[in-house]
Design an enzyme around this catalytic site. Structure first.
Site, PDB file in Angstrom:
ATOM      1  N   PRO A  54       0.857  -1.279  -0.137  1.00  0.00           N
ATOM      2  CA  PRO A  54       0.124   0.031  -0.020  1.00  0.00           C
ATOM      3  C   PRO A  54       0.872   1.313   0.177  1.00  0.00           C
ATOM      4  O   PRO A  54       1.701   1.410   1.024  1.00  0.00           O
ATOM      5  CB  PRO A  54      -0.917  -0.062   1.362  1.00  0.00           C
ATOM      6  CG  PRO A  54       0.159  -0.920   2.191  1.00  0.00           C
ATOM      7  CD  PRO A  54       1.009  -1.848   1.308  1.00  0.00           C
ATOM      8  N   MET A  55       0.573   1.980  -0.874  1.00  0.00           N
ATOM      9  CA  MET A  55       1.596   3.314  -1.089  1.00  0.00           C
ATOM     10  C   MET A  55       0.477   4.557  -1.288  1.00  0.00           C
ATOM     11  O   MET A  55      -0.257   4.580  -2.175  1.00  0.00           O
ATOM     12  CB  MET A  55       2.330   3.197  -2.292  1.00  0.00           C
ATOM     13  CG  MET A  55       3.365   1.891  -2.274  1.00  0.00           C
ATOM     14  SD  MET A  55       4.105   1.781  -4.047  1.00  0.00           S
ATOM     15  CE  MET A  55       3.014   0.901  -5.028  1.00  0.00           C
TER      16      MET A  55
ATOM     17  N   HIS B 265       8.216   5.535   2.848  1.00  0.00           N
ATOM     18  CA  HIS B 265       8.540   5.604   4.114  1.00  0.00           C
ATOM     19  C   HIS B 265       8.849   4.494   4.937  1.00  0.00           C
ATOM     20  O   HIS B 265       8.458   3.106   4.739  1.00  0.00           O
ATOM     21  CB  HIS B 265       7.433   6.523   5.224  1.00  0.00           C
ATOM     22  CG  HIS B 265       7.158   7.735   4.864  1.00  0.00           C
ATOM     23  ND1 HIS B 265       6.457   8.185   3.542  1.00  0.00           N
ATOM     24  CD2 HIS B 265       7.559   8.817   5.437  1.00  0.00           C
ATOM     25  CE1 HIS B 265       6.387   9.371   3.563  1.00  0.00           C
ATOM     26  NE2 HIS B 265       7.284  10.108   4.549  1.00  0.00           N
TER      27      HIS B 265
ATOM     28  N   ALA C 245      10.277  -7.376   2.099  1.00  0.00           N
ATOM     29  CA  ALA C 245      10.150  -5.956   1.574  1.00  0.00           C
ATOM     30  C   ALA C 245      11.226  -5.074   1.709  1.00  0.00           C
ATOM     31  O   ALA C 245      12.165  -4.890   2.465  1.00  0.00           O
ATOM     32  CB  ALA C 245       8.991  -5.019   2.018  1.00  0.00           C
ATOM     33  N   GLY C 246      11.698  -4.400   0.319  1.00  0.00           N
ATOM     34  CA  GLY C 246      12.749  -3.360   0.384  1.00  0.00           C
ATOM     35  C   GLY C 246      13.789  -3.501  -0.907  1.00  0.00           C
ATOM     36  O   GLY C 246      14.587  -4.381  -0.764  1.00  0.00           O
ATOM     37  N   GLY C 247      13.507  -2.540  -1.812  1.00  0.00           N
ATOM     38  CA  GLY C 247      14.279  -2.502  -2.960  1.00  0.00           C
ATOM     39  C   GLY C 247      14.356  -3.840  -3.875  1.00  0.00           C
ATOM     40  O   GLY C 247      15.251  -3.676  -4.661  1.00  0.00           O
TER      41      GLY C 247
ATOM     42  N   GLY D  86       6.979  -2.263  -4.132  1.00  0.00           N
ATOM     43  CA  GLY D  86       6.198  -1.036  -4.195  1.00  0.00           C
ATOM     44  C   GLY D  86       6.689  -0.153  -5.545  1.00  0.00           C
ATOM     45  O   GLY D  86       5.891  -0.171  -6.320  1.00  0.00           O
ATOM     46  N   THR D  87       7.802   0.146  -5.452  1.00  0.00           N
ATOM     47  CA  THR D  87       8.364   1.155  -6.755  1.00  0.00           C
ATOM     48  C   THR D  87       8.194   0.346  -8.123  1.00  0.00           C
ATOM     49  O   THR D  87       7.719   1.218  -8.934  1.00  0.00           O
ATOM     50  CB  THR D  87       9.821   1.228  -6.504  1.00  0.00           C
ATOM     51  OG1 THR D  87      10.192   1.658  -5.211  1.00  0.00           O
ATOM     52  CG2 THR D  87      10.355   2.138  -7.587  1.00  0.00           C
TER      53      THR D  87
END
Length: 347
Positions: A22-23, A168, A198-200, A221-222
């Site tokens: 969720p972004m 964030h 999650a992350g990168g 996300g990205t």
């Protein structure tokens, strides 16, 4: 699609362990629905909007998924807990919209009273106590938070967010490949719930690597910002395509520029460095920064506007429908797992 079976995919009844996070300002009903249609699991973000906006986005998802209003809607809704904590009465209205819409999951992050909101959902969900009860995802970035998620909050799914994540996060969090094994050991020893990474993340090979580390699924996300279903503008997508990973930096510049302040201590954002970040770091007058930022939004100036982006942004080169992104990641993951298995030779 060949199913990848993990504790997470079995819990949610999905074919792929790929989740779109969720972004706020980017994840609406269309993106969430298309990720789910692709075989993964999609979240939309309540963000800074209103209950009415949330209803509209959920309705968009339901329409795309052809889901009966009385059936479980196979998407989730993400909530910023610090926003809920600003106004508990409005928070209950927000949460009621999600619960009454029969979404399959909710996601809580960034707050001082996460346990309170977990309990509220457990107590007030229309399917509470049943096997179809709404599933609670909790995002964490430290071992102490993981212990809380396991022992007090009793989350259905835990999301481990590393420092590389766009948007964030905890500024002092460890890199994902250091953080995840620490949390995986803890969750395994406690016979805990599915643990997502999650992350990168940007590629199916990275997905495969985390599954081998013990992840039950991954959150991107990205990568999903570069889909037509995301709520990002064309200018924001172009900025992501043009960026290399060195441009992804942690900063509070954008929160000050748009006055989205009130995040818990230690939380900042990761986005693309541009003139707004440079001015902020030089100590430019905040009123001037805000004026330039507002003008940048009006004109679509990517050197001024906010573009959240994780450290994997340099690996992203195409805009694709979200459904195709899921399938591409899934197939690359399968290929990498099979390739790795071929390294094993009986002696």
């Amino acid at each position: 699609m060949t199913r990848i079976e993990t504790s997470f995919t079995k819990l949610l009844g999905v074919k792929s362990p790929i989740v779109s996070g969720p972004m706020a300002g980017a994840s609406g009903g269309a993106l969430a629905a298309e990720v789910t249609l692709g075989g993964g699991f999609g979240f939309l973000a309540a963000g800074y909007g209103s209950p009415e906006t949330l209803k509209k986005e959920i309705a968009i998802a339901r329409d795309l998924l052809h889901s009966d209003p009385h059936s479980t809607l196979p998407i989730g809704v993400g909530f910023l807990c610090w926003q809920l904590e600003k106004s508990p009465s409005n928070a209950k209205e927000y949460l009621s919209v999600a619960l009454e819409s029969r979404v399959q999951a909710v996601w809580f992050s960034f707050g001082n009273e996460i346990g309170h909101w977990v309990k509220y959902v457990r107590d007030h969900g229309p399917r509470a106590g049943s096997k179809d009860a709404v599933k609670v995802f909790v995002q964490i970035s430290t071992v102490p938070e993981a212990i809380l998620a396991l022992t007090e909050w009793k989350a259905d799914v835990i999301v481990a967010q590393g420092n590389e994540a766009g948007g964030h996060g905890l500024s002092s969090s460890l890199p994902l490949l250091t953080l995840f094994p620490l949390l995986a050991n803890l969750v395994s020893e406690s016979n805990g719930p599915p643990l997502l990474a999650a992350g990168g993340l940007a590629t199916g090979s990275q997905v495969a690597s985390l599954l081998t580390l013990g992840a039950s699924g991954v959150v991107l996300g990205t990568r999903f910002l570069l889909s037509p279903e995301s709520q990002y503008s064309d200018a924001q997508r172009r900025a992501l395509l043009d960026a290399d990973s060195t441009q992804s930096v942690r900063t509070m510049a954008f929160d000050h520029a748009r006055n989205t302040l009130g995040w818990p201590q230690g939380i900042d954002g990761r986005g693309l460095r541009n003139a707004t970040v440079d001015d902020y770091e030089r100590g430019e007058d905040m009123n001037v920064i805000r004026q330039k930022f507002a003008e940048g939004i009006r004109t679509g100036d990517s050197n001024r506007i906010l573009v959240w982006g994780g450290s994997g942004v340099g690996l992203m080169t195409q805009i694709k429908p979200a459904k195709e992104i899921v399938k591409e990641l899934h197939e690359e993951c399968l290929h990498r797992i099979k390739h790795t298995a071929a390294l094993l030779v009986k002696l």
